[in-house]
Design a protein around this motif. Structure first.
Motif, PDB file in Angstrom:
ATOM      1  N   PHE A 182       0.800  -1.223   0.000  1.00  0.00           N
ATOM      2  CA  PHE A 182       0.000   0.000   0.000  1.00  0.00           C
ATOM      3  C   PHE A 182       0.831   1.270   0.000  1.00  0.00           C
ATOM      4  CE2 PHE A 182      -2.969  -3.207   1.631  1.00  0.00           C
ATOM      5  CZ  PHE A 182      -3.727  -3.239   0.489  1.00  0.00           C
ATOM      6  N   ILE A 203      -7.494   1.105  -5.380  1.00  0.00           N
ATOM      7  CA  ILE A 203      -7.243   1.260  -3.949  1.00  0.00           C
ATOM      8  C   ILE A 203      -7.602   2.683  -3.567  1.00  0.00           C
ATOM      9  CG2 ILE A 203      -5.497   1.302  -2.129  1.00  0.00           C
ATOM     10  CD1 ILE A 203      -4.081  -0.949  -3.540  1.00  0.00           C
ATOM     11  N   ALA A 213       1.604 -10.560 -11.442  1.00  0.00           N
ATOM     12  CA  ALA A 213       0.254 -10.055 -11.158  1.00  0.00           C
ATOM     13  C   ALA A 213      -0.464 -10.992 -10.194  1.00  0.00           C
ATOM     14  CB  ALA A 213      -0.542  -9.905 -12.450  1.00  0.00           C
ATOM     15  N   ASN A 214      -0.322 -12.300 -10.407  1.00  0.00           N
ATOM     16  CA  ASN A 214      -0.977 -13.261  -9.519  1.00  0.00           C
ATOM     17  C   ASN A 214      -0.362 -13.266  -8.125  1.00  0.00           C
ATOM     18  OD1 ASN A 214      -3.189 -14.718 -10.909  1.00  0.00           O
ATOM     19  ND2 ASN A 214      -1.598 -15.122 -12.420  1.00  0.00           N
ATOM     20  N   THR A 257       1.026 -10.663  -6.685  1.00  0.00           N
ATOM     21  CA  THR A 257       0.540  -9.424  -6.076  1.00  0.00           C
ATOM     22  C   THR A 257      -0.882  -9.620  -5.543  1.00  0.00           C
ATOM     23  OG1 THR A 257       1.867  -8.225  -7.696  1.00  0.00           O
ATOM     24  CG2 THR A 257       0.223  -6.941  -6.492  1.00  0.00           C
ATOM     25  N   ASN A 258      -1.660 -10.339  -6.332  1.00  0.00           N
ATOM     26  CA  ASN A 258      -3.011 -10.713  -5.934  1.00  0.00           C
ATOM     27  C   ASN A 258      -3.033 -11.490  -4.620  1.00  0.00           C
ATOM     28  OD1 ASN A 258      -5.698 -10.641  -6.747  1.00  0.00           O
ATOM     29  ND2 ASN A 258      -5.110 -11.226  -8.823  1.00  0.00           N
ATOM     30  N   GLU A 259      -2.106 -12.418  -4.484  1.00  0.00           N
ATOM     31  CA  GLU A 259      -2.033 -13.226  -3.262  1.00  0.00           C
ATOM     32  C   GLU A 259      -1.675 -12.359  -2.052  1.00  0.00           C
ATOM     33  OE1 GLU A 259      -2.712 -16.467  -2.656  1.00  0.00           O
ATOM     34  OE2 GLU A 259      -3.200 -16.974  -4.728  1.00  0.00           O
ATOM     35  N   MET A 301      -2.314  -9.189  -1.725  1.00  0.00           N
ATOM     36  CA  MET A 301      -3.494  -8.382  -1.406  1.00  0.00           C
ATOM     37  C   MET A 301      -4.545  -9.213  -0.697  1.00  0.00           C
ATOM     38  SD  MET A 301      -5.264  -5.357  -3.062  1.00  0.00           S
ATOM     39  CE  MET A 301      -5.020  -5.743  -4.756  1.00  0.00           C
ATOM     40  N   ALA A 302      -4.767 -10.441  -1.171  1.00  0.00           N
ATOM     41  CA  ALA A 302      -5.772 -11.307  -0.544  1.00  0.00           C
ATOM     42  C   ALA A 302      -5.398 -11.597   0.906  1.00  0.00           C
ATOM     43  CB  ALA A 302      -5.914 -12.605  -1.328  1.00  0.00           C
ATOM     44  N   SER A 303      -4.096 -11.727   1.146  1.00  0.00           N
ATOM     45  CA  SER A 303      -3.631 -12.021   2.483  1.00  0.00           C
ATOM     46  C   SER A 303      -3.865 -10.824   3.422  1.00  0.00           C
ATOM     47  CB  SER A 303      -2.162 -12.415   2.386  1.00  0.00           C
ATOM     48  OG  SER A 303      -1.581 -12.454   3.643  1.00  0.00           O
ATOM     49  N   ARG A 304      -3.565  -9.616   2.949  1.00  0.00           N
ATOM     50  CA  ARG A 304      -3.840  -8.409   3.760  1.00  0.00           C
ATOM     51  C   ARG A 304      -5.340  -8.229   3.964  1.00  0.00           C
ATOM     52  NH1 ARG A 304       0.738  -9.128   4.291  1.00  0.00           N
ATOM     53  NH2 ARG A 304       2.423  -8.086   3.196  1.00  0.00           N
ATOM     54  N   PHE A 305      -6.105  -8.545   2.913  1.00  0.00           N
ATOM     55  CA  PHE A 305      -7.561  -8.461   2.984  1.00  0.00           C
ATOM     56  C   PHE A 305      -8.063  -9.372   4.100  1.00  0.00           C
ATOM     57  CE2 PHE A 305     -11.187  -7.619  -0.236  1.00  0.00           C
ATOM     58  CZ  PHE A 305     -12.108  -7.454   0.774  1.00  0.00           C
ATOM     59  N   SER A 306      -7.495 -10.568   4.169  1.00  0.00           N
ATOM     60  CA  SER A 306      -7.893 -11.513   5.205  1.00  0.00           C
ATOM     61  C   SER A 306      -7.589 -10.962   6.602  1.00  0.00           C
ATOM     62  CB  SER A 306      -7.188 -12.859   5.007  1.00  0.00           C
ATOM     63  OG  SER A 306      -7.492 -13.382   3.732  1.00  0.00           O
ATOM     64  N   VAL A 354      -7.545  -7.878   7.461  1.00  0.00           N
ATOM     65  CA  VAL A 354      -8.483  -6.797   7.740  1.00  0.00           C
ATOM     66  C   VAL A 354      -9.869  -7.350   8.084  1.00  0.00           C
ATOM     67  CG1 VAL A 354      -9.722  -4.886   6.635  1.00  0.00           C
ATOM     68  CG2 VAL A 354      -7.231  -5.017   6.471  1.00  0.00           C
TER      69      VAL A 354
END
Lengths: 219, 219
Positions: free
Chosen positions: A79, A88, A121-122, A124-126, A128-133, A135
């Protein structure tokens, strides 16, 4: 620390992409309590934590904070490069919580490589998904916040009972006491550890800041 | 509705990828209040909303809910395919809030194409970042929740003052009243609209459920 150590997909980048990233990277040091990124600063780029500790938090208009997550050695801070992704749309503040050394990849370089590399890209996706989790977990704790208080109460009771701040007890047993899965206990204890309230080691939990724990239990 | 309409990056997929996705897609209809996805169900796949309305929410052990976001026509529901990304480690429940028609892309097909297509991986990233932003907004509202209550109070006061449920007032003026940016007012009013409390149209705000608004103001 070579870049390959931060990116498990490094071998899936082309030699040209590897070179481009390696040439663009620079090293920066931040003293404890330095503000590294906030909404009014320019987009710094992707940060890779070599040593130290960063804290990401949000800030209310009145100056109240909530810690969203912490970043330790080898973690990637997405971020600080929020300009890379247009979608974002929230303001996050990142500060060095300890003296820290980081590698910085300029946002335009990272963006370019991500645009052409599906593996990056994938990956980076992982992240983000991990930070999302993280949160989502925080939201659940905030909304249904009985568990942090119940765990604090339990630890306080145990230290009083055992007459020691160093508790020999497994996370599973605590879970049984509190009617919760071991994983939930482990995760909350790690959160307490990050907050400086306990220190975890194999088979034991040391209460290092009993007042903070009491305040959590009974604010 | 052709798949190309859901994916702005459709033209950047190869013909083989386009065919694979198009061949695998199937259509499903869900009646209002049907549970579409939860943690104990199999991973259904990526849902593309053709018509209707889906609601994504989290659920506490005690059965309390929080709406995380809603999905309308043309929206893509990523978390019904959480098996695609290993790093998504939270349980979300998705239900049809109205009678809905959706297209379903099987998770393994989407995953395969995303693995090889940087444009699809990056587009998926943008969707995730956008949902992430919604959730961060929700956290801020929850933690510093004065604003929803203040806005509810303001609307109640205005309806009483004007002796009508149909308020002719701009979001900017409300922002001025409450010391907040117009954008924040607009976003909260849309949230109220989603919750069935108001109905927005150009230049006016109709209060459609005054009791719900009162309950929010003074729970």
């Amino acid at each position: 620390m070579p870049l390959a150590d931060y990116f498990p997909i490094w071998d899936k980048l082309t030699p040209a992409q590897q070179n481009k990233m390696a040439r663009s990277v620079c090293q920066k040091s931040f003293q404890k309590n330095t503000m590294i990124h906030n909404d009014s600063m320019d987009c710094m780029g992707l940060l890779l934590v070599s040593t130290g500790q960063l804290r990401a938090y949000i800030l209310s208009d009145e100056g109240r904070e909530i810690t969203i997550y912490r970043l330790f050695d080898m973690d990637i801070c997405l971020f600080s490069a929020s300009c890379i992704m247009h979608s974002i749309q929230f303001a996050i503040t990142i500060e060095a919580e300890k003296d820290s050394n980081v590698l910085v990849i300029p946002p335009e370089v990272y963006h370019q490589i991500m645009e052409e590399s599906a593996p990056l890209a994938n990956y980076t996706n992982e992240i983000m998904a991990s930070r999302f989790s993280d949160v989502m977990w925080l939201i659940e704790q905030i909304m249904w916040k009985s568990f942090d208080k119940r765990l604090a109460a339990f630890l306080l009771e145990e230290t009083a009972l055992e007459e020691t701040n160093s508790l020999k007890i497994t996370h599973e047993i605590i879970g049984n006491h509190l009617g919760t899965a071991r994983e939930v206990v482990t995760r909350m204890l790690r959160y307490f550890q990050n907050e400086g309230m306990v220190k975890l080691s194999r088979g034991s939990i040391e209460v290092t800041n009993i007042n903070k724990l009491k305040k959590l239990h009974n604010p």
